[in-house]
Design a protein around this motif. Structure first.
Motif, mmCIF file in Angstrom:
data_model
loop_
_atom_site.group_PDB
_atom_site.id
_atom_site.type_symbol
_atom_site.label_atom_id
_atom_site.label_comp_id
_atom_site.label_asym_id
_atom_site.label_seq_id
_atom_site.Cartn_x
_atom_site.Cartn_y
_atom_site.Cartn_z
ATOM 1 N N LEU A 138 50.189 54.350 38.981
ATOM 2 C CA LEU A 138 50.727 53.266 38.146
ATOM 3 C C LEU A 138 49.572 52.409 37.670
ATOM 4 O O LEU A 138 48.824 51.850 38.477
ATOM 5 C CB LEU A 138 51.717 52.433 38.962
ATOM 6 N N ALA B 165 48.362 49.246 35.106
ATOM 7 C CA ALA B 165 48.878 48.105 34.343
ATOM 8 C C ALA B 165 48.515 48.176 32.857
ATOM 9 O O ALA B 165 49.274 47.743 31.992
ATOM 10 C CB ALA B 165 48.331 46.808 34.940
ATOM 11 N N ALA C 167 28.296 43.102 29.358
ATOM 12 C CA ALA C 167 28.831 44.326 28.743
ATOM 13 C C ALA C 167 29.997 44.046 27.795
ATOM 14 O O ALA C 167 30.443 44.949 27.085
ATOM 15 C CB ALA C 167 29.278 45.293 29.837
ATOM 16 N N GLN D 177 42.963 48.944 31.845
ATOM 17 C CA GLN D 177 43.285 50.140 31.070
ATOM 18 C C GLN D 177 43.121 51.322 32.009
ATOM 19 O O GLN D 177 42.559 51.167 33.089
ATOM 20 C CB GLN D 177 42.330 50.307 29.866
ATOM 21 N N SER E 132 35.732 51.414 35.636
ATOM 22 C CA SER E 132 34.817 52.556 35.750
ATOM 23 C C SER E 132 34.261 52.927 34.378
ATOM 24 O O SER E 132 33.267 53.634 34.273
ATOM 25 C CB SER E 132 35.517 53.756 36.400
ATOM 26 N N ILE F 258 30.290 40.708 39.635
ATOM 27 C CA ILE F 258 31.381 41.702 39.504
ATOM 28 C C ILE F 258 31.398 42.639 40.713
ATOM 29 O O ILE F 258 31.731 43.823 40.602
ATOM 30 C CB ILE F 258 31.331 42.462 38.168
HETATM 31 C C1 LIG Z 1 29.751 45.504 33.592
HETATM 32 C C2 LIG Z 1 29.964 45.965 34.998
HETATM 33 C C3 LIG Z 1 28.907 46.525 35.708
HETATM 34 C C4 LIG Z 1 29.112 46.971 37.023
HETATM 35 N N1 LIG Z 1 28.097 47.637 37.649
HETATM 36 C C5 LIG Z 1 28.303 48.185 38.870
HETATM 37 C C6 LIG Z 1 27.301 48.986 39.474
HETATM 38 O O1 LIG Z 1 26.235 49.240 38.908
HETATM 39 N N2 LIG Z 1 27.541 49.485 40.706
HETATM 40 C C7 LIG Z 1 28.696 49.221 41.375
HETATM 41 O O2 LIG Z 1 28.832 49.670 42.519
HETATM 42 N N3 LIG Z 1 29.684 48.486 40.806
HETATM 43 C C8 LIG Z 1 29.510 47.970 39.572
HETATM 44 N N4 LIG Z 1 30.522 47.236 38.967
HETATM 45 C C9 LIG Z 1 31.746 46.977 39.729
HETATM 46 C C10 LIG Z 1 32.712 48.141 39.662
HETATM 47 O O3 LIG Z 1 33.131 48.344 38.355
HETATM 48 C C11 LIG Z 1 33.901 47.835 40.560
HETATM 49 O O4 LIG Z 1 33.440 47.621 41.881
HETATM 50 C C12 LIG Z 1 34.888 48.996 40.587
HETATM 51 O O5 LIG Z 1 35.339 49.320 39.312
HETATM 52 C C13 LIG Z 1 36.053 48.638 41.483
HETATM 53 O O6 LIG Z 1 36.944 49.713 41.502
HETATM 54 P P1 LIG Z 1 38.495 49.422 41.660
HETATM 55 O O7 LIG Z 1 39.194 50.716 41.613
HETATM 56 O O8 LIG Z 1 38.679 48.566 42.850
HETATM 57 O O9 LIG Z 1 38.862 48.497 40.433
HETATM 58 P P2 LIG Z 1 38.871 48.797 38.877
HETATM 59 O O10 LIG Z 1 37.898 49.866 38.522
HETATM 60 O O11 LIG Z 1 38.736 47.482 38.226
HETATM 61 O O12 LIG Z 1 40.325 49.385 38.626
HETATM 62 C C14 LIG Z 1 41.485 48.658 38.965
HETATM 63 C C15 LIG Z 1 42.622 49.161 38.103
HETATM 64 O O13 LIG Z 1 43.840 48.633 38.615
HETATM 65 C C16 LIG Z 1 44.625 48.219 37.531
HETATM 66 N N5 LIG Z 1 45.550 47.165 37.983
HETATM 67 C C17 LIG Z 1 45.244 45.875 38.291
HETATM 68 N N6 LIG Z 1 46.357 45.207 38.631
HETATM 69 C C18 LIG Z 1 47.387 46.080 38.559
HETATM 70 C C19 LIG Z 1 48.772 45.980 38.776
HETATM 71 N N7 LIG Z 1 49.356 44.831 39.169
HETATM 72 N N8 LIG Z 1 49.541 47.077 38.577
HETATM 73 C C20 LIG Z 1 48.986 48.259 38.190
HETATM 74 N N9 LIG Z 1 47.664 48.395 37.952
HETATM 75 C C21 LIG Z 1 46.875 47.321 38.143
HETATM 76 C C22 LIG Z 1 43.645 47.715 36.507
HETATM 77 O O14 LIG Z 1 44.224 47.706 35.228
HETATM 78 C C23 LIG Z 1 42.510 48.710 36.660
HETATM 79 O O15 LIG Z 1 42.656 49.812 35.805
HETATM 80 C C24 LIG Z 1 30.375 46.791 37.645
HETATM 81 C C25 LIG Z 1 31.429 46.236 36.930
HETATM 82 C C26 LIG Z 1 31.245 45.846 35.610
HETATM 83 C C27 LIG Z 1 32.414 45.303 34.827
#
Ligand SMILES: Cc1cc2nc3c(=O)[nH]c(=O)nc-3n(C[C@H](O)[C@H](O)[C@H](O)COP(=O)(O)OP(=O)(O)OC[C@H]3O[C@@H](n4cnc5c(N)ncnc54)[C@H](O)[C@@H]3O)c2cc1C
Ligand code: SF4
Length: 561
Positions: free
Chosen positions: A33, A35, A77, A109, A114, A492
C-alpha cells in the motif's frame, strides 16, 4: 470478495520495496500500500533533460516552491527536475514548537525517497551496536554485528555496491563491485593523510549503491551525474529500479498506489493486527485490507504517526505502545561541519564525466581512545574538483569566447571535507500527534520536537578543527571552515521513535523488528533505530528488513503467526 493476502507492506520506498521482494520471493502473496502515485521510469525520470529544456532553465519555479514546498525546497535535490519527487507541504503538514525547527523531507510516490536518495551505503560495526551499552545513552541494541552481517551481504549482493575494501574494524568491508576512481587530488590527499596520521585517518572512495559493472540485469553507470532525477539505465539502486520489479516477477505482488494508510486494525482477543484502514488518496473512499502479517515501512516518522493514530481501548496512546516510548528518542545526524581548501598542483589534470560519488573519510574519533569533549564520532564526505565551474549558473557571459573560457580556463583543484556525525538518543526529542492540525486526508499531523544537544555541538567544533588540520597536512591553501549549524531533519536520516531493544518496558520492537505487543506487526524502517552511528543509515534498514522478513516467514511456517 476482496483478494486475500498473506502480508501487507505499508510504503514502497527503500524498506517497503525490500520487504515486498523478500516476502514474495519467500512465497507470500503481498499487498503493498503506497500513499503516493505511480512513477513510470520511461516518462518520469528526467536525468537527461538539460537546463535549457526546462521552463525555468534549472532555477525552478521559485514562487511555486515557496508556496507549496517551503520545507522541501531546502533539500539540495528538490530542484526544477526533482521537485515532483518531494511532498506538497500544504497537503502534508506537521508542526514544531517555537524555536525548535525540524525539516521533514519526504517523498510520496511509488519508490518513496529511493528515487532521490544519495546512495551512500556504509555498514555499521560493533563500535556502533555496542555504543549505547558502553556509555549509557539510549537502550542497548538487541543485536550485534554478527547478527546483521549476513544480511548486509544479502542486500549488497542484490543491490550492487561499488566500494574499496579497507580492512577497518569500525567500517566493515562488504560485497563490493569495483570501486569508482579517485581523482588525482583525492589520491594525493589520501596518501598524505595516511602518512601524516600513521594510517589512522583513511580517506576512501565513497561506497555507493551504483553499479560499476552490469549487475542483476541492470546496466553499469554511464556517469551522467544527476541521479536524484531518476536513472533510465537502472544503474543506481531504488525500489522502483530493483526490488519492486523483483517482487512483481514472482507474480505474488499487488501494488496499490494512492492508498493512504490511516491506521492498523487490531483484534484484542488474539492480540493480532488483522489488517489496515486505508483512505483512497483520490476518491477519499475508506477501505480495509486484511492479512496475516503487517510490515510497517512508511518511513521513520510516518510509521510512528500510523501507530500513534491506531488507538484502541487496549492501546489508548498508540498501537504497540505499552512501553510509552513510541514517538520518543527521535534522532538525525548532524552535517556540514568541516573545511575546504585549495590543493596546489595537478593543473594539467582534469576530470572526465560526472562521477556520481565522492570520498569518505572514515571515523577516527573515539575508535581506540576516548575524546575528552564528546562521545561517539563523525566521518567526512566530500571530494575534490577543478574550480571554475563551481560557480555554476552565476557565471556571466555568452557566445563562443565564453564557451571557450569555460572549457579551457579551469581554476585550481579544491577539496571539501563535509562532516556527518552521530546524534545521541534523548527523551526530549520526540514526535506526537498534533491535537489540531490534520493532513489533506483528515489524518492527524505530527508535532515534532527535536534539537541538537551539547554532544553534537562539541563534535561540530572538533570536526572543523580536524578537517582543517588534515587539509593543512595535505598541503592545502586558503583553507576555510564550513559550519552550517543546520536544522535537524535536513540530513534526511531521521531515526528512532519506535526503537528496538531487549526490554518490552523500554522499547517498542524486539531484536527481530517485531512489536513486543502485537507479534504479527513488524516495523523495519528508521523508526526502529536505537542509535544513529555516523554512517548513512539506509543499508542498515534494508538489512534489518530482509532479516525480519525471513524471521516472520519462519514464524508463519511454525504456525506461531
Ligand atoms: C536527497 C536525499 C539524499 C539521501 N541520501 C542518502 C544516502 O546517501 N544514504 C542513505 O543511507 N540515505 C540517504 N537518504 C535517506 C533515504 O532516502 C531514507 O533513509 C530511505 O529512503 C528510507 O527508506 P524508507 O523505506 O523508510 O522510506 P521512504 O523511502 O521515504 O519510503 C516511504 C514510503 O512510504 C510511503 N508512505 C508514507 N506514509 C504512508 C501511509 N500513511 N500510507 C501508505 N504509504 C505511506 C511514502 O509515500 C513512501 O513512498 C537520502 C534522502 C534524500 C531525500
Ligand atoms: S550517474 Fe549513473 S546512476 Fe546516476 S543517473 Fe547517471 S547512469 Fe544513473
Amino acid at each position: 470478495m476482496p483478494p486475500r493476502f498473506d502480508a501487507i507492506v505499508i510504503g514502497s520506498g527503500i524498506t517497503g520495496g525490500f520487504a515486498a521482494k523478500e516476502l514474495t520471493e519467500l512465497g507470500l502473496r503481498v499487498l503493498v500500500l503506497e500513499a503516493g502515485g505511480p512513477v513510470d521510469p520511461m516518462t518520469d525520470y528526467v536525468e537527461h533533460v538539460q537546463p535549457w529544456e526546462q521552463p525555468f532553465r534549472g532555477w525552478g519555479d521559485r514562487a511555486r516552491l515557496e508556496r507549496e514546498q517551503p520545507v522541501q525546497k531546502d533539500c539540495y535535490a528538490c530542484d526544477e527536475w526533482s521537485a515532483k519527487f518531494f511532498v506538497n507541504d500544504l497537503e502534508n503538514p506537521y508542526t514544531t514548537p517555537d524555536g525548535k525547527p525540524f525539516s521533514w523531507i519526504r517523498g510520496r510516490q511509488v519508490g518513496g525517497r529511493s528515487i532521490t536518495w544519495g546512495r551512500q551505503v556504509y555498514r555499521w560495526s560493533d563500535l556502533d551496536f555496542e555504543a549505547n551499552a558502553r556509555d549509557g545513552h539510549g537502550v542497548d541494541w538487541p543485536i550485534r554485528y554478527r547478527d546483521i552481517a549476513p544480511w548486509y551481504d544479502h542486500v549488497e549482493r542484490f543491490i550492487g555496491v561499488s566500494g574499496k575494501p579497507e580492512g577497518l574494524d569500525q567500517l566493515p568491508d562488504g560485497q563490493f563491485l569495483p570501486p569508482m576512481e579517485f581523482n588525482c587530488a583525492e589520491s594525493h590527499v589520501r596518501g598524505k593523510l595516511l602518512q601524516a596520521f600513521s594510517g589512522e585517518r583513511v580517506l576512501t572512495i565513497g561506497r555507493c549503491a551504483i553499479l560499476t559493472e552490469d549487475h542483476n540485469g541492470r546496466a553499469a553507470c554511464h556517469y551522467c551525474g544527476t541521479c536524484e532525477r531518476g536513472c533510465v539505465s537502472l544503474s543506481y539502486f531504488s525500489s522502483l529500479n530493483a526490488t519492486l520489479p523483483a517482487a512483481a516477477k514472482t507474480g505474488r505482488l499487488t501494488l496499490r498506489p494512492w492508498s493512504v494508510v490511516e491506521s492498523i486494525l487490531y483484534d484484542p482477543p488474539s492480540r493480532r493486527a488483522t489488517g489496515v484502514r486505508v483512505i483512497d488518496a483520490n476518491t477519499r473512499e475508506v477501505l480495509e485490507f486484511k492479512a496475516r502479517i503487517v510490515f510497517l515501512c512508511a518511513s521513520t516518522l510516518e510509521s510512528t504517526r500510523i501507530l500513534l493514530n491506531s488507538r484502541s481501548r487496549d492501546f489508548a496512546d498508540g498501537l504497540a505502545n505499552s512501553s510509552g516510548v513510541l514517538g520518543r528518542y527521535l534522532m538525525d545526524h548532524h552535517m556540514g561541519h568541516g573545511a575546504r581548501g585549495t590543493i596546489p598542483g595537478f593543473e594539467d589534470h582534469a576530470t572526465y564525466g560526472r562521477r556520481p560519488n565522492g570520498i569518505y573519510l572514515v571515523r577516527f574519533r573515539n575508535v581506540k581512545n576516548q575524546h575528552p569533549d564528546f562521545l561517539r564520532g563523525y566521518a567526512f564526505q566530500g571530494g575534490a574538483w577543478r574550480s571554475g565551474w563551481d560557480r555554476g549558473r552565476e557565471m556571466k557571459g555568452f557566445g563562443a569566447a565564453f564557451k571557450e573560457s569555460l572549457l579551457r580556463e579551469q581554476g585550481p583543484w579544491k577539496m571539501s571535507l563535509y562532516g556527518f556525525g552521530e546524534m545521541l538518543p534523548s527523551a526530549e526529542n520526540y514526535a506526537e500527534l498534533d491535537p489540531e492540525v490534520r493532513d489533506k486526508w483528515g489524518i492527524p499531523a505530527l508535532r515534532i520536537h527535536c534539537a541538537y544537544g551539547d554532544n553534537e555541538k562539541a563534535q561540530w567544533k572538533d570536526a572543523i578543527a580536524t578537517a582543517t588540520e588534515m587539509l593543512e597536512a595535505a598541503g592545502a591553501r586558503e583553507i576555510k571552515p564550513t559550519d552550517d549549524d543546520g536544522t535537524p531533519g535536513l540530513v534526511i536520516h531521521e531515526m528512532g521513535t519506535a526503537r528496538m531493544g531487549r526490554d518490552p518496558k523500554t522499547s517498542v520492537l524486539n531484536g527481530w523488528n517485531q512489536t513486543w505487543d502485537v507479534p504479527n506487526l513488524f516495523l523495519t524502517d528508521g523508526a526502529c533505530m536505537a542509535s544513529t552511528a555516523n554512517q548513512n543509515p539506509s543499508i542498515t534498514y534494508m538489512a534489518l528488513t530482509a532479516r525480519a522478513c525471513h524471521h516472520a516467514v519462519e514464524l508463519m511456517k511454525r504456525r506461531e503467526l
